[in-house]
Design a protein around this motif. Structure first.
Motif, PDB file in Angstrom:
ATOM      1  N   LEU A  51       0.898  -1.330   0.124  1.00 53.12           N
ATOM      2  CA  LEU A  51       0.027   0.027  -0.075  1.00 53.12           C
ATOM      3  C   LEU A  51       0.811   1.396  -0.032  1.00 53.12           C
ATOM      4  O   LEU A  51       1.712   1.502   0.795  1.00 53.12           O
ATOM      5  N   GLU A  52       0.693   2.259  -0.833  1.00 51.40           N
ATOM      6  CA  GLU A  52       1.182   3.343  -1.012  1.00 51.40           C
ATOM      7  C   GLU A  52       0.392   4.346  -0.376  1.00 51.40           C
ATOM      8  O   GLU A  52      -0.428   4.883  -0.778  1.00 51.40           O
ATOM      9  N   CYS A  53       0.638   4.667   1.042  1.00 47.89           N
ATOM     10  CA  CYS A  53      -0.163   5.327   2.001  1.00 47.89           C
ATOM     11  C   CYS A  53       0.111   6.957   1.895  1.00 47.89           C
ATOM     12  O   CYS A  53      -0.940   7.356   2.268  1.00 47.89           O
ATOM     13  N   GLY A  54       1.195   7.247   1.528  1.00 46.98           N
ATOM     14  CA  GLY A  54       1.107   8.829   1.359  1.00 46.98           C
ATOM     15  C   GLY A  54       1.188   9.221   2.881  1.00 46.98           C
ATOM     16  O   GLY A  54       1.665   8.716   3.928  1.00 46.98           O
ATOM     17  N   PRO A  55       0.859  10.744   3.012  1.00 48.51           N
ATOM     18  CA  PRO A  55       1.040  11.360   4.251  1.00 48.51           C
ATOM     19  C   PRO A  55       0.042  11.094   5.249  1.00 48.51           C
ATOM     20  O   PRO A  55       0.261  11.446   6.128  1.00 48.51           O
ATOM     21  N   VAL A  56      -1.118  10.494   4.929  1.00 47.57           N
ATOM     22  CA  VAL A  56      -2.094   9.940   5.732  1.00 47.57           C
ATOM     23  C   VAL A  56      -2.410   8.479   5.752  1.00 47.57           C
ATOM     24  O   VAL A  56      -3.565   8.283   5.271  1.00 47.57           O
ATOM     25  N   PRO A  57      -1.638   7.789   6.484  1.00 51.55           N
ATOM     26  CA  PRO A  57      -1.695   6.413   6.207  1.00 51.55           C
ATOM     27  C   PRO A  57      -3.184   5.853   7.137  1.00 51.55           C
ATOM     28  O   PRO A  57      -3.448   4.770   6.405  1.00 51.55           O
ATOM     29  N   GLY A  97       9.064   8.378  21.874  1.00 49.12           N
ATOM     30  CA  GLY A  97       9.715   9.488  21.987  1.00 49.12           C
ATOM     31  C   GLY A  97      10.548   9.811  20.757  1.00 49.12           C
ATOM     32  O   GLY A  97      11.344  10.820  20.928  1.00 49.12           O
ATOM     33  N   MET A  98      10.449   9.136  19.665  1.00 50.10           N
ATOM     34  CA  MET A  98      11.226   9.137  18.516  1.00 50.10           C
ATOM     35  C   MET A  98      11.019  10.343  17.467  1.00 50.10           C
ATOM     36  O   MET A  98       9.459  10.384  17.304  1.00 50.10           O
ATOM     37  N   ALA A  99      11.703  10.955  17.124  1.00 44.28           N
ATOM     38  CA  ALA A  99      11.281  12.161  15.993  1.00 44.28           C
ATOM     39  C   ALA A  99      11.181  11.076  14.682  1.00 44.28           C
ATOM     40  O   ALA A  99      12.088  10.673  14.188  1.00 44.28           O
ATOM     41  N   ILE A 100       9.751  10.968  14.401  1.00 47.30           N
ATOM     42  CA  ILE A 100       9.343   9.955  13.218  1.00 47.30           C
ATOM     43  C   ILE A 100       8.475  10.512  12.429  1.00 47.30           C
ATOM     44  O   ILE A 100       7.411  11.154  13.084  1.00 47.30           O
ATOM     45  N   SER A 101       8.457  10.576  11.272  1.00 45.35           N
ATOM     46  CA  SER A 101       7.758  10.906  10.234  1.00 45.35           C
ATOM     47  C   SER A 101       6.961  12.667  10.329  1.00 45.35           C
ATOM     48  O   SER A 101       7.426  13.266  11.345  1.00 45.35           O
ATOM     49  N   THR A 102       6.510  13.038   9.238  1.00 38.51           N
ATOM     50  CA  THR A 102       5.902  14.254   9.591  1.00 38.51           C
ATOM     51  C   THR A 102       4.243  14.320   9.284  1.00 38.51           C
ATOM     52  O   THR A 102       3.798  14.951   8.665  1.00 38.51           O
ATOM     53  N   HIS A 103       3.773  13.144   9.749  1.00 38.53           N
ATOM     54  CA  HIS A 103       2.548  12.679   9.771  1.00 38.53           C
ATOM     55  C   HIS A 103       1.695  13.219  10.790  1.00 38.53           C
ATOM     56  O   HIS A 103       2.172  13.315  11.943  1.00 38.53           O
ATOM     57  N   LYS A 104       0.224  13.501  10.614  1.00 44.73           N
ATOM     58  CA  LYS A 104      -0.540  13.975  11.808  1.00 44.73           C
ATOM     59  C   LYS A 104      -0.791  13.147  12.970  1.00 44.73           C
ATOM     60  O   LYS A 104      -0.664  13.310  14.132  1.00 44.73           O
ATOM     61  N   LEU A 105      -0.999  11.646  12.306  1.00 50.05           N
ATOM     62  CA  LEU A 105      -1.180  10.797  13.573  1.00 50.05           C
ATOM     63  C   LEU A 105       0.130  10.054  13.841  1.00 50.05           C
ATOM     64  O   LEU A 105       0.699   9.346  12.928  1.00 50.05           O
ATOM     65  N   PRO A 106       0.486  10.198  14.951  1.00 54.98           N
ATOM     66  CA  PRO A 106       1.864   9.235  15.501  1.00 54.98           C
ATOM     67  C   PRO A 106       1.780   7.796  14.993  1.00 54.98           C
ATOM     68  O   PRO A 106       0.698   7.327  15.220  1.00 54.98           O
ATOM     69  N   PRO A 107       2.926   7.406  14.498  1.00 54.29           N
ATOM     70  CA  PRO A 107       2.854   5.844  13.992  1.00 54.29           C
ATOM     71  C   PRO A 107       2.538   5.003  15.405  1.00 54.29           C
ATOM     72  O   PRO A 107       1.876   3.962  14.990  1.00 54.29           O
ATOM     73  N   ARG A 108       2.917   5.332  16.481  1.00 52.04           N
ATOM     74  CA  ARG A 108       2.329   4.156  17.728  1.00 52.04           C
ATOM     75  C   ARG A 108       0.909   4.367  17.562  1.00 52.04           C
ATOM     76  O   ARG A 108       0.386   3.243  17.984  1.00 52.04           O
ATOM     77  N   LEU A 109       0.378   5.299  17.574  1.00 48.23           N
ATOM     78  CA  LEU A 109      -1.107   5.413  17.665  1.00 48.23           C
ATOM     79  C   LEU A 109      -1.639   4.817  16.551  1.00 48.23           C
ATOM     80  O   LEU A 109      -2.852   3.799  16.635  1.00 48.23           O
ATOM     81  N   LEU A 110      -1.430   4.690  15.314  1.00 52.55           N
ATOM     82  CA  LEU A 110      -1.864   4.069  14.308  1.00 52.55           C
ATOM     83  C   LEU A 110      -1.344   2.464  14.286  1.00 52.55           C
ATOM     84  O   LEU A 110      -2.457   1.777  14.113  1.00 52.55           O
ATOM     85  N   ALA A 111      -0.148   2.314  14.913  1.00 49.45           N
ATOM     86  CA  ALA A 111      -0.027   0.645  15.001  1.00 49.45           C
ATOM     87  C   ALA A 111      -0.994   0.149  16.039  1.00 49.45           C
ATOM     88  O   ALA A 111      -1.341  -0.703  15.955  1.00 49.45           O
TER      89      ALA A 111
END
Length: 166
Positions: A51-57, A97-111
């Motif tokens: 999946l090519e999810c772009g900036p709003v996975p 606490g990692m500086a990760i991505s430029t996206h609205k929803l933090p990866p941890r919450l999406l995971a």
């Protein structure tokens, strides 16, 4: 342990894998997740959904759920230690606490959302960018890393699914 062995260990028992390429194509190296997914097309078994999810996975959650994965790998730019192009497989809890991505929803919450919705194991392949400023095109270091990682992932995923006859 390197990315190859960590990925192979994480994929043990996998029956269906979703790889989510995350990133903004207008932020140079931030597009690396998208470009890695493109590089994997035609190189992974049929049990793998790309999946090519772009900036709003989070907009792709429905497709992830419909794929019924046992494992979900999110690929994204992250300010991890090391040189540009360096990759690390991390659990969502490590991304707190990692500086990760430029996206609205933090990866941890999406995971967490993916895990609750599908029951799948979720990991993040974090790759250090060189430049996430506005513009198009990848830095040479990240372009090389994408080629290297596409080869590595296609090999490890192919072995994981052929080993078990899945």
């Amino acid at each position: 342990m390197g990315v190859r062995s960590e990925l192979a260990k994480w994929l043990s028992g996998a029956r269906r894998l979703v790889i989510m390429g995350v990133g903004n194509p207008m932020r140079r190296d931030d597009a690396l997740g998208l470009e890695l997914v493109k590089a994997l097309r035609g190189r992974v078994p049929e049990q793998v959904v790309l999946l090519e999810c772009g900036p709003v996975p989070e907009n792709f959650l429905g497709q992830v759920i419909r794929a019924e994965p046992t494992h979900v790998l999110m690929v994204d730019a992250a300010l991890i230690r090391g040189r540009p192009g360096q990759a690390k497989l991390i659990g969502p809890e490590e991304a707190r606490g990692m500086a990760i991505s430029t996206h609205k929803l933090p990866p941890r919450l999406l995971a967490d959302l993916i895990r609750r919705s599908t029951g799948a194991e979720v990991a993040i392949l974090a790759v250090r960018p060189s430049d996430v400023g506005f513009g198009e095109g990848l830095s040479p270091e990240v372009r090389e890393a994408i080629a290297r990682l596409a080869e590595l992932i296609s090999e490890v995923v192919g072995e994981a699914f052929s080993r078990s006859g899945r």
